[in-house]
Design an enzyme around this catalytic site. Structure first.
Site, PDB file in Angstrom:
ATOM      1  N   ASP A 188      18.201  69.369  48.017  1.00 58.05           N
ATOM      2  CA  ASP A 188      18.510  69.596  46.600  1.00 58.05           C
ATOM      3  C   ASP A 188      19.493  70.777  46.503  1.00 58.05           C
ATOM      4  O   ASP A 188      19.326  71.786  47.181  1.00 58.05           O
ATOM      5  CB  ASP A 188      17.222  69.921  45.837  1.00 58.05           C
ATOM      6  CG  ASP A 188      17.400  69.783  44.338  1.00 58.05           C
ATOM      7  OD1 ASP A 188      16.773  68.881  43.755  1.00 58.05           O
ATOM      8  OD2 ASP A 188      18.187  70.566  43.747  1.00 58.05           O
TER       9      ASP A 188
ATOM     10  N   ASN B  90       9.576  62.845  38.849  1.00 56.20           N
ATOM     11  CA  ASN B  90       9.669  63.134  37.422  1.00 56.20           C
ATOM     12  C   ASN B  90      10.068  61.860  36.695  1.00 56.20           C
ATOM     13  O   ASN B  90      10.875  61.081  37.206  1.00 56.20           O
ATOM     14  CB  ASN B  90      10.713  64.227  37.167  1.00 56.20           C
ATOM     15  CG  ASN B  90      10.304  65.565  37.764  1.00 56.20           C
ATOM     16  OD1 ASN B  90       9.121  65.893  37.793  1.00 56.20           O
ATOM     17  ND2 ASN B  90      11.267  66.327  38.254  1.00 56.20           N
TER      18      ASN B  90
ATOM     19  N   VAL C 223      18.118  63.136  36.568  1.00 51.24           N
ATOM     20  CA  VAL C 223      18.949  62.115  37.227  1.00 51.24           C
ATOM     21  C   VAL C 223      18.181  60.797  37.179  1.00 51.24           C
ATOM     22  O   VAL C 223      17.061  60.702  37.715  1.00 51.24           O
ATOM     23  CB  VAL C 223      19.285  62.499  38.681  1.00 51.24           C
ATOM     24  CG1 VAL C 223      20.096  61.397  39.344  1.00 51.24           C
ATOM     25  CG2 VAL C 223      20.063  63.818  38.727  1.00 51.24           C
TER      26      VAL C 223
ATOM     27  N   HIS D  51      13.751  59.325  42.474  1.00 51.83           N
ATOM     28  CA  HIS D  51      13.802  60.177  43.666  1.00 51.83           C
ATOM     29  C   HIS D  51      12.508  60.965  43.763  1.00 51.83           C
ATOM     30  O   HIS D  51      11.917  61.351  42.754  1.00 51.83           O
ATOM     31  CB  HIS D  51      15.006  61.117  43.607  1.00 51.83           C
ATOM     32  CG  HIS D  51      15.115  61.881  42.322  1.00 51.83           C
ATOM     33  ND1 HIS D  51      15.638  61.326  41.171  1.00 51.83           N
ATOM     34  CD2 HIS D  51      14.737  63.144  41.986  1.00 51.83           C
ATOM     35  CE1 HIS D  51      15.590  62.207  40.191  1.00 51.83           C
ATOM     36  NE2 HIS D  51      15.027  63.311  40.656  1.00 51.83           N
TER      37      HIS D  51
ATOM     38  N   HIS E 263      10.781  64.365  45.068  1.00 53.29           N
ATOM     39  CA  HIS E 263      11.033  65.754  45.469  1.00 53.29           C
ATOM     40  C   HIS E 263      10.008  66.127  46.539  1.00 53.29           C
ATOM     41  O   HIS E 263       8.796  65.935  46.331  1.00 53.29           O
ATOM     42  CB  HIS E 263      10.825  66.714  44.301  1.00 53.29           C
ATOM     43  CG  HIS E 263      11.790  66.568  43.163  1.00 53.29           C
ATOM     44  ND1 HIS E 263      12.840  67.431  42.959  1.00 53.29           N
ATOM     45  CD2 HIS E 263      11.851  65.666  42.153  1.00 53.29           C
ATOM     46  CE1 HIS E 263      13.505  67.071  41.869  1.00 53.29           C
ATOM     47  NE2 HIS E 263      12.921  66.002  41.358  1.00 53.29           N
TER      48      HIS E 263
HETATM   49  P1  5GP Z   1      15.023  65.452  38.357  1.00 55.34           P
HETATM   50  O1  5GP Z   1      14.945  66.570  37.360  1.00 55.34           O
HETATM   51  O2  5GP Z   1      15.871  64.297  37.850  1.00 55.34           O
HETATM   52  O3  5GP Z   1      13.687  65.019  38.871  1.00 55.34           O
HETATM   53  O4  5GP Z   1      15.731  66.075  39.618  1.00 55.34           O
HETATM   54  C1  5GP Z   1      17.089  65.936  39.905  1.00 55.34           C
HETATM   55  C2  5GP Z   1      17.360  66.881  41.052  1.00 55.34           C
HETATM   56  O5  5GP Z   1      18.592  66.517  41.631  1.00 55.34           O
HETATM   57  C3  5GP Z   1      17.480  68.339  40.613  1.00 55.34           C
HETATM   58  O6  5GP Z   1      16.518  69.119  41.330  1.00 55.34           O
HETATM   59  C4  5GP Z   1      18.910  68.711  40.942  1.00 55.34           C
HETATM   60  O7  5GP Z   1      19.044  70.043  41.418  1.00 55.34           O
HETATM   61  C5  5GP Z   1      19.295  67.686  42.001  1.00 55.34           C
HETATM   62  N1  5GP Z   1      20.699  67.306  41.996  1.00 55.34           N
HETATM   63  C6  5GP Z   1      21.408  66.865  40.927  1.00 55.34           C
HETATM   64  N2  5GP Z   1      22.673  66.587  41.277  1.00 55.34           N
HETATM   65  C7  5GP Z   1      22.766  66.861  42.604  1.00 55.34           C
HETATM   66  C8  5GP Z   1      23.857  66.784  43.537  1.00 55.34           C
HETATM   67  O8  5GP Z   1      24.981  66.402  43.216  1.00 55.34           O
HETATM   68  N3  5GP Z   1      23.585  67.151  44.827  1.00 55.34           N
HETATM   69  C9  5GP Z   1      22.352  67.583  45.217  1.00 55.34           C
HETATM   70  N4  5GP Z   1      22.208  67.911  46.505  1.00 55.34           N
HETATM   71  N5  5GP Z   1      21.306  67.664  44.359  1.00 55.34           N
HETATM   72  C10 5GP Z   1      21.516  67.312  43.067  1.00 55.34           C
END
Ligand code: 5GP
Ligand code: ZN
Length: 113
Positions: free
Chosen positions: A29, A86, A95, A99, A101
């Protein structure tokens, strides 16, 4: 489709890749919330957990198994770790490509904020 994770899967956005097979990719991340913060996702685009079908069951099992293997590799098996999906606004999903975490490397506390 304008999905950042599909762009990562297609090699259009660089990431610190940890693991990849035909169906799954894992990478760090870019805004880590813990000393270890990895994302494990299916290459198949699925918007949210609400969109899973029975056909995705094996894929989901593989995601969790991959995550536990990556946790072991990161030295987290014994101290412990957390796996989180999430979903939508209240779940904090930013996103919309499902996915997992993988978080660890410090006591994470419970319940989450
Ligand atoms: P969500 O809040 O959707 O569960 O988590 C999305 C995660 O994706 C976040 O922790 C964010 O930091 C990570 N993330 C979003 N865009 C990118 C990216 O372009 N590259 C990487 N490595 N992580 C990303
Ligand atoms: Zn996608």
């Amino acid at each position: 489709m304008d999905c950042i994770f599909c762009k990562i899967i297609n090699g259009k956005v660089p990431v610190d890749k940890i693991y990849e097979n035909k169906q799954i990719i894992a990478f760090c991340d870019h805004h880590p919330q813990a000393p270890v913060h990895q994302l494990i996702l299916p290459k198949k685009h699925i918007d949210t957990l609400n969109d899973l079908t029975v056909e995705d069951s094996a894929l989901l099992g593989s995601l969790i198994q991959t995550a536990s293997q990556l946790a072991e590799k990161a030295g987290l098996a014994k101290p412990g770790y957390r796996l989180v999906f999430n979903c939508n606004a209240d779940g904090g999903q930013l996103v919309f490509h499902i996915h997992l975490h993988l978080l660890g490397g410090r006591p994470l506390g419970w319940p989450p904020g």
